[in-house]
Design a protein around this motif. Sequence first.
Motif, mmCIF file in Angstrom:
data_model
loop_
_atom_site.group_PDB
_atom_site.id
_atom_site.type_symbol
_atom_site.label_atom_id
_atom_site.label_comp_id
_atom_site.label_asym_id
_atom_site.label_seq_id
_atom_site.Cartn_x
_atom_site.Cartn_y
_atom_site.Cartn_z
ATOM 1 N N GLY A 74 0.810 -1.208 0.000
ATOM 2 C CA GLY A 74 0.000 0.000 0.000
ATOM 3 C C GLY A 74 0.844 1.259 0.000
ATOM 4 O O GLY A 74 0.528 2.238 -0.686
ATOM 5 N N ALA A 78 1.409 3.685 -3.396
ATOM 6 C CA ALA A 78 1.002 5.082 -3.246
ATOM 7 C C ALA A 78 2.103 6.022 -3.714
ATOM 8 O O ALA A 78 1.831 7.051 -4.343
ATOM 9 C CB ALA A 78 0.656 5.365 -1.787
ATOM 10 N N VAL A 87 -5.746 3.123 -3.824
ATOM 11 C CA VAL A 87 -5.368 2.416 -2.598
ATOM 12 C C VAL A 87 -5.124 0.963 -2.971
ATOM 13 O O VAL A 87 -5.992 0.323 -3.573
ATOM 14 C CB VAL A 87 -6.464 2.515 -1.526
ATOM 15 N N THR A 324 -10.336 2.219 -2.631
ATOM 16 C CA THR A 324 -10.113 3.480 -3.333
ATOM 17 C C THR A 324 -11.378 4.340 -3.313
ATOM 18 O O THR A 324 -11.310 5.560 -3.112
ATOM 19 C CB THR A 324 -9.677 3.204 -4.787
ATOM 20 N N SER A 327 -11.815 5.908 0.059
ATOM 21 C CA SER A 327 -10.854 6.997 0.237
ATOM 22 C C SER A 327 -11.313 8.268 -0.479
ATOM 23 O O SER A 327 -11.264 9.371 0.082
ATOM 24 C CB SER A 327 -9.478 6.561 -0.285
ATOM 25 N N ARG A 335 -2.005 11.439 -3.178
ATOM 26 C CA ARG A 335 -1.537 10.115 -2.771
ATOM 27 C C ARG A 335 -1.148 10.076 -1.293
ATOM 28 O O ARG A 335 -0.884 8.997 -0.764
ATOM 29 C CB ARG A 335 -0.388 9.669 -3.667
ATOM 30 N N SER A 338 -3.374 7.604 0.655
ATOM 31 C CA SER A 338 -2.994 6.193 0.584
ATOM 32 C C SER A 338 -1.788 5.899 1.463
ATOM 33 O O SER A 338 -1.679 4.812 2.055
ATOM 34 C CB SER A 338 -2.699 5.810 -0.871
ATOM 35 N N HIS A 341 -3.052 5.684 4.982
ATOM 36 C CA HIS A 341 -3.737 4.390 5.151
ATOM 37 C C HIS A 341 -2.743 3.292 5.520
ATOM 38 O O HIS A 341 -2.985 2.479 6.418
ATOM 39 C CB HIS A 341 -4.499 4.072 3.857
#
Length: 561
Positions: A74, A78, A87, A324, A327, A335, A338, A341
Amino acid sequence: MTAPTVTQRLRTAAVRSRDLWPAREDYRLLRRTWRKDVLAGITVGIVALPLALGFGVSSGLTAEQGLVTAIVAGLLAAVFGGSNVQVSGPTGAMVVVLVPIVATYGAAAIAAVTLIAGVLVMATGLLRLGRIVSIIPWPVIEGFTLGIACIIFLQQVPLITSPHQAAPGEHSSNAVVAAGQSLAAADPVYLAWAAGAVVIVAACMLIAPRIHPSVPGSLIGIAVVAVLAALASSPLATIGTIPASLPAPSLPSIDPELLGVLLPAAATVAALAAIESLLSARVAGSMADTGAFDPDRELVGQGVASIGASLFGGMPATGAIARTSVSIRAGARTRAASIVHALVLLAVVYVASGPVGMIPLAALAGVLFMTAIRMVHTATVRSIMTSTRSDAWIFTITAIVTVSFDLIWAVLIGVALAAVVALRGAARTTGVALEPIQADPPSDLDSSIVAVRFQGPLFFVSAERVQETVMGVGTPSVVILRLARLERVDATGAQVLAQIVRSLERRGITVLIKGVRDSHSALFRRVGVLAALRHHKHLFVDFDGALEHARSHVAREREQV
């Protein structure tokens, strides 16, 4: 002029590939959007936690591997990917591919498969093949999605029928058959407990959004089930111990003897990772004004992500449209969301690994049951099924092949069917008509002349039909082939024209050609269309000139008679 040196070639290649790598421009909006990005990252991190754990278990691996993949892949995707809001992490579609690989080669082979697949995906991006996904038609995408949803749903059945995961080879690698085998051997008591856990999770996921869209229903459901299971001393199997830190990175060991065996599996994983990631990024780009995505850079980023995941013992990663979407709806615009996250999931590993290990597997199954159901949009299915008969068949066949056989074959078969339908449709636009001469002023000579008007494309699909139509012209003295409205012509179409001219000439019919486009003349010369004419003067620019010449032929024939 001297040839470029190796250094110059490398420098040129580096300049051309500069847009495939991270740049400061990726974060130009961060000063204005960082608050929304951080909030969106925290939101999607909470949503991603149960999915990462569940997909790790469903793959035949461990919840830890799913979590590690969500963190490492992840973060890397990103930073290196071509989408501002994508994501990435473990996904249901990848689970479908990994289950038979784990069953055949064992869990230990996944790190090597992930590494090889990552290299293949990265190479695809470096070769600028990212836009190939645009050839996949909508019915194929939706049929593929429906098939994946069915498989994800069926893959959860073994998790709710027994506290013990099936040993390799105990159940079929086909999700439908494995679900039936699991139900046939189910422990009724355990099934009742697990079904109750699934109902609780599903109810929380349905009710929570009605309270507030940002309430994480899946996480609340899992927490409720975990607490109830602990208080009631339930027989439900749990995730088990999760390390309180990331494993040390190491290069996966690849047995040279197994490399040839693992390559096909890695190629399948790579193809799916590329297709799913590009589809997800394309959909994400249409959901909000977050900037265009670069498909080639996205493939490079997803390749880097899978390579990184393999170094930490993870599994292949792809772009995840569900995460995604969450998000974007939470406000993500760069980005950075992400990245946050991935950091949220990393914090879970270091802070809450103990409580996470107590989560019942049946609760994760409940999350994935609901995930599978939400992947299917009845309005979309209805739209496709009522659009055209061919699109409905393509959608249905793609879904059936996905569930019954293989995801990649499903996409290939779906695209092939769509191509056949498209070619048939294009072939129907090819027009060829036999027209009697209706000139002003008329002439009695015109009854021995037939004009053949071509319209639209002439290629391999329609060539035989065109030839049969023209050869049914009868026995006129002269045939004028009118080609001004002829559009695209391939080699087969040109060859058929040459055969038509030769066949008519053998029957004693004089052939004149009118209106050859400049774009066709070179092909006609190479294939022999023009050489098949009886005389080079039988080629005309306008119809009046061709008709005058045709009448002179007919007149000479009648004089000889």
